[in-house]
Design an enzyme around this catalytic site. Structure first.
Site, PDB file in Angstrom:
ATOM      1  N   CYS A   2      -2.584 -35.439  24.605  1.00  0.00           N
ATOM      2  CA  CYS A   2      -1.836 -36.283  23.689  1.00  0.00           C
ATOM      3  C   CYS A   2      -2.591 -37.601  23.600  1.00  0.00           C
ATOM      4  CB  CYS A   2      -0.435 -36.570  24.207  1.00  0.00           C
ATOM      5  SG  CYS A   2       0.591 -35.096  24.409  1.00  0.00           S
ATOM      6  N   CYS A 253     -11.163 -36.317  33.837  1.00  0.00           N
ATOM      7  CA  CYS A 253     -11.278 -34.973  33.243  1.00  0.00           C
ATOM      8  C   CYS A 253     -12.616 -34.840  32.516  1.00  0.00           C
ATOM      9  CB  CYS A 253     -10.141 -34.749  32.257  1.00  0.00           C
ATOM     10  SG  CYS A 253     -10.336 -33.240  31.286  1.00  0.00           S
ATOM     11  N   CYS A 403      -5.461 -25.643  33.522  1.00  0.00           N
ATOM     12  CA  CYS A 403      -5.393 -27.085  33.796  1.00  0.00           C
ATOM     13  C   CYS A 403      -3.937 -27.466  34.008  1.00  0.00           C
ATOM     14  CB  CYS A 403      -5.953 -27.869  32.618  1.00  0.00           C
ATOM     15  SG  CYS A 403      -5.761 -29.648  32.835  1.00  0.00           S
ATOM     16  N   CYS A 456     -10.832 -26.675  36.469  1.00  0.00           N
ATOM     17  CA  CYS A 456     -10.697 -25.440  35.679  1.00  0.00           C
ATOM     18  C   CYS A 456     -11.990 -24.621  35.706  1.00  0.00           C
ATOM     19  CB  CYS A 456     -10.235 -25.744  34.260  1.00  0.00           C
ATOM     20  SG  CYS A 456     -11.241 -26.966  33.424  1.00  0.00           S
TER      21      CYS A 456
END
Ligand code: SF4
Length: 478
Positions: A2, A253, A403, A456
């Site tokens: 987001c 990330c 994730c 991930c």
């Protein structure tokens, strides 16, 4: 994934926030909203399903004006895909003033904290959204522990496990705060041309956003990134102040650099376009002995792979071309909530150039393979268009795990790299060869490799939801 945005104490802050959201629309296209506080202390909130330009219209912005505003674009990771889960959330406090909050990320211990607030303290939730949980947890400390707003945020921040980049309006102040690991991006800028960026910076005109690419549209200058675990306070007539820093092991990330963030963004101490070009150069390095030459064209699956493909072509001294056309009126397929919508998106989204592929070897560069369905369709499209060979090069390592920190990757058994061998994937895609960048090679690309999350790709998670399912994680439990 987001996006968040906020502006402190300038007129028309609601319009500026809408513009910021428009610049980070790539982070979520399902719904959006804003909350604005006017000088009289009233908070107005407006949310809707759809794109910023369709939801936050001029008419709406006139009605919901204020000098402090926050906003959000949503791509659903947890919670239903409907308007109740749109953000911001206004948390009504019994005697007021209310608080407004928006957040980007995912809270791993969401259910423990929500159940505890509902059962033991009678809180009522209106959504399944973690932004609302963060707001109600802060309200718990304000109401039940009688803490100041600053201490309430500090205590809430300690209890929340997972990823959150958040902005909150309380009374005439605004707060920005981030999880201790700094998973999701978060940048601070200012509209004040006079401000000394190395000294005290006035709160007036401070701009908070997920990505620095948003600053250009409102004429803001980048100050710096929000630190992992940092809480900042913006207050009328006072400088921006760091209230506390509760930092843990930094876990930015890496997928933000590979795929999510816009190429013109600077985040996690890196320029996104630069990282992508270096990834391309690394992939080209793997192919030194492939015998690619004049009959070879390097092309991207547009748009997120464009810079990786360019980096590959420049490094390998091969021609780079745009053989696939993308219809820009179709959004990001990855950010559609279900597979059916994603499939429709692919069909409508890409088209090969006529008479372009005949007899050519194609190095087809993509950012990642999740399920493999999109890439398989594109490979078939290129074969039908006459491509002689198709060599797929991927700008991320193999995605083998989900994730839990704000990106909606499927469960493990839906991830093609978790269930098929390398050769099986290559065959499924219909490619002549397939290569991914190796995790270790990011050590040559990133300035601080150790500050990044690769969970991930290597399953080395900081937190996993199953660790929290049974645990009673009450803020007042010892
Ligand atoms: S698990 Fe993957 S997508 Fe999620 S934060 Fe870590 S690197 Fe990013």
């Amino acid at each position: 994934m987001c996006g968040i945005a906020g502006i402190f104490n300038v007129s028309d802050s609601e319009t500026l926030v809408a513009e910021l959201l428009f610049s980070i629309q790539h982070r979520g296209q399902e719904s959006c909203g804003l909350a604005a506080r006017n000088e009289r202390g009233n908070i107005f909130c407006y949310k809707g399903m759809g794109l910023v330009k369709n939801v936050l219209t001029e008419e709406i912005l006139k009605k919901y004006s204020g000098n402090i505003a926050i906003g959000h674009v949503r791509y659903p990771t947890a919670g239903k895909s409907d308007e109740t889960n749109s953000q911001p959330h206004v948390i009504e406090l019994p005697e007021g003033p209310h608080l407004a909050i928006c957040s980007n990320g995912d809270i791993i211990n969401y259910y423990e904290l929500r159940t505890w607030l509902e059962n033991d303290y009678g809180f009522t939730f209106k959504s399944d959204n973690d932004g609302e949980l963060i707001g109600r947890l802060i309200a718990f400390y304000l109401l039940h522990k009688k803490l100041s707003i600053e201490d309430s945020i500090i205590e809430a921040q300690k209890q929340l496990k997972g990823a959150f980049s958040s902005i909150l309006i309380y009374r005439d102040k605004m707060f920005g705060f981030r999880d201790p690991h700094g998973y999701r991006p978060y940048v601070i800028g200012t509209l004040d041309d006079e401000a000394d960026l190395n000294g005290e910076i006035p709160s007036e005109g401070i701009v908070l956003a997920s990505e620095s690419c948003a600053f250009g549209i409102v004429g803001a200058r980048m100050i710096r990134e929000m630190r992992p675990g940092e809480i900042i306070r913006l207050e009328k007539g006072k400088p921006m102040t760091t209230v506390a820093v509760n930092a843990g092991k930094t876990q930015h990330c890496v997928f933000e650099l590979i795929y999510f963030s816009r190429p013109d963004t600077k985040v996690f101490g890196e320029k996104v376009y630069d990282v992508r070009k270096k990834i391309g150069a690394q992939l080209a390095d793997y192919d030194k002995n492939m015998g690619f030459g004049d009959d070879t064209v390097v092309m991207a699956v547009p748009d997120s792979s464009n810079f990786v493909a360019l980096g590959y072509a420049q490094s390998a001294k091969l021609s780079f071309d745009m053989g696939l056309l993308r219809n820009h009126y179709v959004g990001r397929t990855f950010t559609k909530p279900d597979q059916k919508q994603r499939d429709e998106g692919v069909r409508h989204k890409f088209n090969p150039l006529p008479d372009f592929f005949e007899g050519k070897k194609v190095v087809l560069v993509d950012d990642s393979i999740v399920r493999g369905t999109t890439l398989r369709k594109i490979t078939r499209m290129l074969r039908n268009a006459g491509a002689k060979e198709i060599h797929i090069r991927i700008g991320s390592p193999k995605v083998i795990g989900s994730c839990y920190y704000g990106i909606d990757t499927p469960t493990r058994n839906e991830l093609i790299a978790a269930v098929k061998s390398h050769d099986e994937i290559c065959e499924y895609l219909g490619a002549d060869s397939l290569k991914h960048i190796e995790i270790a090679d990011f050590g040559k690309i990133l300035h601080k490799f150790e500050d990044f999350c690769f969970a991930c790709f290597n399953l080395e998670y900081q937190y996993k939801p199953e660790d929290y399912h049974q645990k009673v994680n009450r803020p007042d439990a010892k």
